[in-house]
Design a protein around this motif. Structure first.
Motif, mmCIF file in Angstrom:
data_model
loop_
_atom_site.group_PDB
_atom_site.id
_atom_site.type_symbol
_atom_site.label_atom_id
_atom_site.label_comp_id
_atom_site.label_asym_id
_atom_site.label_seq_id
_atom_site.Cartn_x
_atom_site.Cartn_y
_atom_site.Cartn_z
ATOM 1 N N LEU A 127 -8.617 -13.552 35.659
ATOM 2 C CA LEU A 127 -8.089 -14.847 35.138
ATOM 3 C C LEU A 127 -6.545 -14.858 35.650
ATOM 4 O O LEU A 127 -5.657 -15.893 35.333
ATOM 5 C CB LEU A 127 -7.994 -14.985 33.521
ATOM 6 N N ARG A 128 -6.304 -14.025 36.764
ATOM 7 C CA ARG A 128 -5.095 -14.398 37.402
ATOM 8 C C ARG A 128 -5.037 -15.438 38.181
ATOM 9 O O ARG A 128 -6.087 -15.708 38.764
ATOM 10 C CB ARG A 128 -4.952 -12.906 38.222
ATOM 11 N N ASN A 129 -4.258 -16.480 37.939
ATOM 12 C CA ASN A 129 -3.856 -17.522 38.819
ATOM 13 C C ASN A 129 -4.888 -18.633 38.392
ATOM 14 O O ASN A 129 -5.503 -19.693 39.120
ATOM 15 C CB ASN A 129 -3.775 -17.418 40.150
ATOM 16 N N VAL A 130 -5.592 -18.492 37.227
ATOM 17 C CA VAL A 130 -6.798 -19.451 37.035
ATOM 18 C C VAL A 130 -6.484 -20.733 36.765
ATOM 19 O O VAL A 130 -7.059 -21.706 37.330
ATOM 20 C CB VAL A 130 -7.390 -18.899 35.538
ATOM 21 N N GLU A 131 -5.080 -21.300 36.788
ATOM 22 C CA GLU A 131 -4.643 -22.490 36.450
ATOM 23 C C GLU A 131 -4.930 -22.955 38.048
ATOM 24 O O GLU A 131 -5.189 -24.409 37.917
ATOM 25 C CB GLU A 131 -3.283 -22.569 36.479
ATOM 26 N N LEU A 132 -4.973 -22.485 39.084
ATOM 27 C CA LEU A 132 -5.031 -22.945 40.320
ATOM 28 C C LEU A 132 -6.429 -22.704 41.187
ATOM 29 O O LEU A 132 -6.229 -22.814 42.158
ATOM 30 C CB LEU A 132 -3.811 -22.425 41.295
ATOM 31 N N THR A 133 -7.112 -21.975 40.462
ATOM 32 C CA THR A 133 -8.587 -21.705 41.290
ATOM 33 C C THR A 133 -9.795 -22.299 40.630
ATOM 34 O O THR A 133 -10.903 -21.927 40.653
ATOM 35 C CB THR A 133 -8.501 -20.234 40.987
ATOM 36 N N ALA A 134 -9.221 -23.731 40.184
ATOM 37 C CA ALA A 134 -10.800 -24.772 39.706
ATOM 38 C C ALA A 134 -11.339 -25.074 41.086
ATOM 39 O O ALA A 134 -11.006 -25.041 42.010
ATOM 40 C CB ALA A 134 -10.219 -25.831 39.071
ATOM 41 N N PRO A 135 -12.566 -25.266 40.699
ATOM 42 C CA PRO A 135 -13.380 -25.466 39.588
ATOM 43 C C PRO A 135 -13.936 -24.006 39.180
ATOM 44 O O PRO A 135 -14.046 -23.153 39.937
ATOM 45 C CB PRO A 135 -14.640 -26.412 40.141
ATOM 46 N N TYR A 136 -14.511 -23.790 37.927
ATOM 47 C CA TYR A 136 -14.882 -22.673 37.237
ATOM 48 C C TYR A 136 -16.094 -22.469 37.323
ATOM 49 O O TYR A 136 -16.978 -23.286 37.324
ATOM 50 C CB TYR A 136 -14.052 -22.555 35.827
ATOM 51 N N MET A 137 -16.580 -21.344 36.749
ATOM 52 C CA MET A 137 -17.897 -20.625 36.659
ATOM 53 C C MET A 137 -18.619 -20.367 38.068
ATOM 54 O O MET A 137 -18.042 -20.896 39.020
ATOM 55 C CB MET A 137 -18.802 -21.835 35.912
ATOM 56 N N HIS A 138 -19.761 -19.672 38.098
ATOM 57 C CA HIS A 138 -20.255 -18.871 39.263
ATOM 58 C C HIS A 138 -20.582 -20.388 40.208
ATOM 59 O O HIS A 138 -20.866 -20.224 41.472
ATOM 60 C CB HIS A 138 -21.417 -18.305 39.060
ATOM 61 N N ASP A 139 -21.097 -21.453 39.546
ATOM 62 C CA ASP A 139 -21.432 -22.575 40.417
ATOM 63 C C ASP A 139 -20.202 -23.536 40.498
ATOM 64 O O ASP A 139 -20.654 -25.026 40.838
ATOM 65 C CB ASP A 139 -22.724 -23.149 39.898
ATOM 66 N N GLY A 140 -19.240 -23.553 40.106
ATOM 67 C CA GLY A 140 -18.255 -24.404 39.920
ATOM 68 C C GLY A 140 -18.522 -25.619 39.382
ATOM 69 O O GLY A 140 -17.818 -26.837 39.515
ATOM 70 N N SER A 141 -19.249 -25.487 38.087
ATOM 71 C CA SER A 141 -19.646 -26.688 37.460
ATOM 72 C C SER A 141 -18.707 -27.064 36.374
ATOM 73 O O SER A 141 -18.868 -28.205 35.677
ATOM 74 C CB SER A 141 -21.139 -26.270 36.434
ATOM 75 N N MET A 142 -17.427 -26.439 36.216
ATOM 76 C CA MET A 142 -16.524 -26.865 35.140
ATOM 77 C C MET A 142 -15.146 -27.399 36.084
ATOM 78 O O MET A 142 -14.563 -26.276 36.749
ATOM 79 C CB MET A 142 -16.433 -26.050 33.953
ATOM 80 N N ALA A 143 -14.542 -28.477 35.926
ATOM 81 C CA ALA A 143 -13.384 -28.960 36.277
ATOM 82 C C ALA A 143 -12.294 -28.471 36.129
ATOM 83 O O ALA A 143 -11.225 -28.139 36.731
ATOM 84 C CB ALA A 143 -13.660 -30.348 36.744
ATOM 85 N N THR A 144 -12.138 -28.241 34.649
ATOM 86 C CA THR A 144 -10.823 -27.940 34.060
ATOM 87 C C THR A 144 -10.684 -26.690 33.192
ATOM 88 O O THR A 144 -11.713 -26.319 32.618
ATOM 89 C CB THR A 144 -10.205 -29.388 33.269
ATOM 90 N N LEU A 145 -9.726 -26.308 32.901
ATOM 91 C CA LEU A 145 -9.430 -25.081 32.148
ATOM 92 C C LEU A 145 -9.852 -25.777 30.491
ATOM 93 O O LEU A 145 -10.468 -25.020 29.721
ATOM 94 C CB LEU A 145 -8.098 -24.430 31.812
ATOM 95 N N GLU A 146 -9.512 -26.996 30.154
ATOM 96 C CA GLU A 146 -10.048 -27.621 28.921
ATOM 97 C C GLU A 146 -11.255 -27.575 28.678
ATOM 98 O O GLU A 146 -11.785 -27.160 27.678
ATOM 99 C CB GLU A 146 -9.339 -29.250 28.919
ATOM 100 N N GLU A 147 -12.207 -27.863 29.817
ATOM 101 C CA GLU A 147 -13.867 -27.655 29.782
ATOM 102 C C GLU A 147 -14.123 -26.281 29.452
ATOM 103 O O GLU A 147 -15.160 -25.995 28.654
ATOM 104 C CB GLU A 147 -14.491 -28.250 30.980
ATOM 105 N N VAL A 148 -13.297 -25.433 30.008
ATOM 106 C CA VAL A 148 -13.689 -23.760 29.886
ATOM 107 C C VAL A 148 -13.731 -23.261 28.487
ATOM 108 O O VAL A 148 -14.346 -22.797 27.868
ATOM 109 C CB VAL A 148 -13.116 -23.226 30.953
#
Length: 332
Positions: A270-291
């Motif tokens: 989770l280091r630098n997670v603010e700047l490493t969007a999108p998230y999940m193995h397939d990039g299916s979540m765009a924001t930390l709020e979604e995660v």
């Protein structure tokens, strides 16, 4: 007289030899092993005995990392999917390969990759040296025979010289993989506001909301700490987080062949997670709020889902506090 002349000639030869020996070139300091500059509070990572870091090796690896010479059409480099300004991710759900192709998964950051016990979301490669081969030969990424990539390097006099300086060997699969891995082991992150609080004792580094989020993160209320632990905020395990009921990508099961591993992917840092969007193995979540909302809801009821992923019933403020805390892990 002939004997005298002979002795004089012999003396000149001996003197010349001694003089030549005395003026041997000074060893290149670029070949001297150096210590990696690791963040405060981090352990020293394992480094293979045949790939100790030196300035020459690191410089060569960095040059190769950002050179598209390693892709079949010379259009794509390792750095195309790992951008320094995005903390060595690329900001898109699925990375772009050559000729408009699309990679199978989201590009993970390679910061702190020196600590990873295996590479990729499914852990299919056991070390950094071998990891280098995968994107080069993957048809959806660089799509190139690594042996042909080596031939290109051999035909480049500048690269031949740099490989000789770094490894005393010509370009080869062995030296190519080691040079890039050597560079990647220098990429560390660990100077965030969270680190200022933990390592420097700076109580003003975090706001009240961020501290509340930190408390939730590290207790049963948030349950994040079970998988996102220690200095790198990951335990490197493989978990199914209930993202889908049916997984188009089977994850770890592609490696093990076990049905119990379907939908399991490596827990990311989770280091630098603010700047490493999108998230999940397939990039299916765009924001930390979604995660955060995904984990708060408990996810889908997949049979392999981790028992840690369950409904949390957090309030709107608690979810925001958690997001705020995650942003304190951004390296300054």
């Amino acid at each position: 007289m002939k004997k005298i002349i002979t002795l004089l000639i012999f003396g000149i030869i001996v003197f010349s030899c001694k003089k030549e020996k005395a003026t041997d070139p000074i060893p290149d300091p670029g070949n001297e092993e150096i210590l990696l500059d690791i963040p405060q509070g981090f352990p020293y990572p394992y480094v293979p005995s045949d790939n100790k870091p030196t300035p020459n090796r690191i410089a060569l690896g960095e040059k190769l990392f950002f050179d598209p010479i390693l892709s079949r059409d010379s259009s794509l480099s390792c750095g195309s999917c790992h951008l320094p300004n995005l903390k060595f991710t690329d900001g898109v759900p699925l990375s772009a390969g050559i000729s408009g192709r699309t990679a199978m998964r989201n590009s993970m950051t390679i910061l702190n990759v020196a600590y990873q016990p295996y590479a990729f979301w499914d852990g299919g490669v056991p070390n950094l040296e071998q990891q280098v081969l995968a994107p080069i030969e993957n048809p959806n990424e660089m799509d190139f025979d690594v042996n042909l990539a080596v031939e290109r390097l051999k035909n480049n006099p500048e690269y031949v010289l740099e490989f000789q300086k770094s490894y005393n060997l010509d370009p080869s699969v062995y030296t190519l993989t080691r040079a890039i891995a050597c560079y990647e082991r220098t990429l560390f992150t660990g100077k965030s506001r969270y680190d200022r609080l933990v390592h420097d004792g700076d109580s003003s580094a975090l706001t009240i909301s961020e501290k509340n989020g930190m408390t939730m993160f590290f207790n049963e209320e948030g349950d994040c700490f079970h998988c996102h632990v220690d200095y790198n905020f990951t335990d490197y395990s493989f978990q199914n987080n209930g993202l889908y009921l049916v997984y188009p990508d089977s994850g770890r099961a592609r490696i093990t062949g076990r049905s119990t591993d379907v939908g399991k992917f490596k827990v990311p840092s989770l280091r630098n997670v603010e700047l490493t969007a999108p998230y999940m193995h397939d990039g299916s979540m765009a924001t930390l709020e979604e995660v955060v909302e995904h984990y708060n809801s408990g996810g889908e009821l997949h049979p392999n889902k981790s028992n840690v992923v369950r409904p949390k019933n957090l309030t709107t403020q608690q979810k925001q506090d958690l997001v705020n805390f995650l942003k304190t892990l951004t390296d300054e």
